[in-house]
Design an enzyme around this catalytic site. Structure first.
Site, PDB file in Angstrom:
ATOM      1  N   TYR A  95       0.808  -1.169   0.132  1.00 37.04           N
ATOM      2  CA  TYR A  95       0.057   0.029  -0.097  1.00 37.04           C
ATOM      3  C   TYR A  95       0.835   1.304  -0.056  1.00 37.04           C
ATOM      4  CZ  TYR A  95      -3.266   3.714   1.546  1.00 37.04           C
ATOM      5  OH  TYR A  95      -4.046   4.625   1.596  1.00 37.04           O
ATOM      6  N   GLU A 135      -3.155   7.741  -4.095  1.00 37.15           N
ATOM      7  CA  GLU A 135      -3.662   6.269  -3.515  1.00 37.15           C
ATOM      8  C   GLU A 135      -3.221   5.392  -4.541  1.00 37.15           C
ATOM      9  OE1 GLU A 135      -6.099   4.636  -0.008  1.00 37.15           O
ATOM     10  OE2 GLU A 135      -7.087   5.067  -1.772  1.00 37.15           O
TER      11      GLU A 135
END
Length: 450
Positions: free
Chosen positions: A172, A260
């Site tokens: 992530y 993101e």
């Protein structure tokens, strides 16, 4: 009286916090658009093509992915949780790895269908087919002129066909703006592919946060901390540091509020690749990011909010039955609070601002009356820069253009208030006038219930 005041103040603070959260307007673009932008900055992304018809699917397979045995088919809606979502036609999942001979079939089950995810609400969002330049799957009820104007802005929502990468590790990565450090904050986790909320709850010690000095910019040391936090298995460390720096450059130069990537992944050929792309941009930067803001997809937004933005009005749809038209954010919150205090529920936040024209007032009424849930309208204007007679003229003209089928309660105070009241009185309209805000809210709640 004091008890009533304390109660009102408490509710004001509560609603103000919620409203401020909702009012933040950020441009959100589709994954395929984000991937293309990342590619321009030298970020490693999978090869992919956005398509909006089965004919385009077939042509893309032949021209771009000849000989590929599998592709990833991704529905393009502005909401998270696509992989676990469900279409209203019964098809499960908005992201699929598909054999070559099943790609057209899978894309056909997505195009033009409504996908429901944990972020869309039960109404879902449409993966659109574009027909003759118009999106026939989106319904607007504001008015013909508004519909045509919105349609001119529409960019195709699509499915995204991507090459299937051989991933050996999923992680992530995100960059966001952090109030505490007053600058960008890079967040990384060596586990990815699922929601960051779940990761933070299950593996809080794995979350790495590196604040960046907005004046110095990202350093090699900063980027190295992130790369080490990702705990790479096969990707080259030096090249990965450069990838992080390129992502930060994109974030700053494009006025992002969020970048993101979930997952950012390592491939079998030792590359760090952005296997996903979610980017938000600061609306205040639209004047210098014209190419990016041209990517806006109104089909994914509330059409009333789109129409309001076109009329330079601030509008947020809510779930109540009393439509509100006010001038100023503070007065708007106070109006919504006192409606709740009297047992009603606001249907919207609509701020006409301090310099609204008569035409804007007419547009505001069109937007309010387009909501079938609205049972009454409360106009609450405190005239300072915004003159009460302008509002009154707008109300009268709106009544001539829009079939007002619900009661309208009007409270005017301030600049040119006597002139405004005279305009309303001489119009012959069946308006409900109020002396103060408390009286106006009480009458609006009563009118909505009758």
């Amino acid at each position: 009286m004091r008890g009533l005041l304390n109660k009102l103040v408490a509710r004001s603070l509560s609603v103000a916090g919620k409203w401020q959260h909702q009012q933040l307007r950020r441009l959100n673009i589709h994954e395929y658009q984000g991937a293309e932008l990342m590619g321009k900055y030298g970020v490693n992304v999978p090869k992919g093509v956005a398509v909006s018809s089965l004919e385009e699917v077939k042509k893309t397979i032949q021209d771009v992915f000849p000989g590929e045995s599998e592709l990833v088919v991704k529905s393009q809606v502005l909401a998270g949780g696509r992989g676990l979502g469900k279409f209203k036609n019964g098809f499960q999942g908005g992201v699929h790895i598909v054999k070559a001979d099943k790609i057209e079939e899978t894309a056909g089950k997505m195009l033009g269908q409504i996908l429901v995810t944990k972020q869309t609400g039960s109404q879902g969002k449409v993966v659109s087919k574009i027909t003759d330049g118009c999106n026939t799957n989106i319904e607007y009820s504001i008015g013909k002129s508004e519909i045509m104007a919105i349609m001119e802005l529409i960019s195709p929502c699509t499915v995204y066909l991507c090459e299937k990468l051989s991933l050996v590790n999923e992680m992530y990565f995100a960059i966001m703006l952090d109030r505490t450090t007053a600058g960008p904050l890079i967040i990384a986790c060596k586990k990815g592919g699922t929601s960051i909320e779940d990761l933070a709850e299950k593996f809080p010690d794995l979350i790495i946060k590196v604040p960046i000095d907005v004046f110095k910019g990202i350093t090699d040391e900063d980027a190295a901390k992130i790369v080490d936090g990702l705990a790479l298995k096969v990707a080259d460390r030096k090249n990965s540091i450069e990838q992080v720096k390129k992502l930060y450059k994109l974030f700053c130069e494009c006025d992002c509020t969020l970048l993101e990537i979930n997952p950012i992944a390592e491939t079998s050929d030792k590359q760090l690749v952005a296997a996903d792309a979610k980017l938000n941009f600061d609306d205040n930067a639209s004047f210098r990011q014209k190419e990016i803001f041209a990517l806006r997809d109104p089909t994914q937004e509330d059409p009333r909010e789109v129409a309001a933005a076109m009329a330079d009005l601030n509008y947020i749809g809510l779930d109540g039955e009393i439509g509100c038209m006010v001038n100023g954010a503070g007065l708007a919150m106070a109006t919504m609070d006192i409606i709740k205090l009297h047992g009603g529920t606001p249907a919207n936040f609509l701020d006409v601002g301090g310099n609204a024209s008569e035409g804007q007032v007419v547009e505001a009424f069109k937007i309010l009356t387009s909501d079938d849930k609205v049972k009454a309208i409360l106009v609450n204007i405190f005239g300072g820069i915004m003159k009460c007679d302008v509002i009154a003229s707008g109300i009268v003209n709106a009544a001539k253009q829009v079939a007002l089928k619900v009661p309208v309660v009007v409270r005017l105070e301030g600049t040119n208030v006597d002139r405004g009241k005279r305009i309303l009185k001489e119009s012959g309209m069946a308006l409900i006038t109020a002396e103060d805000l408390d009286d106006a809210a009480e009458k609006a709640v009563k009118a909505s219930a009758s």
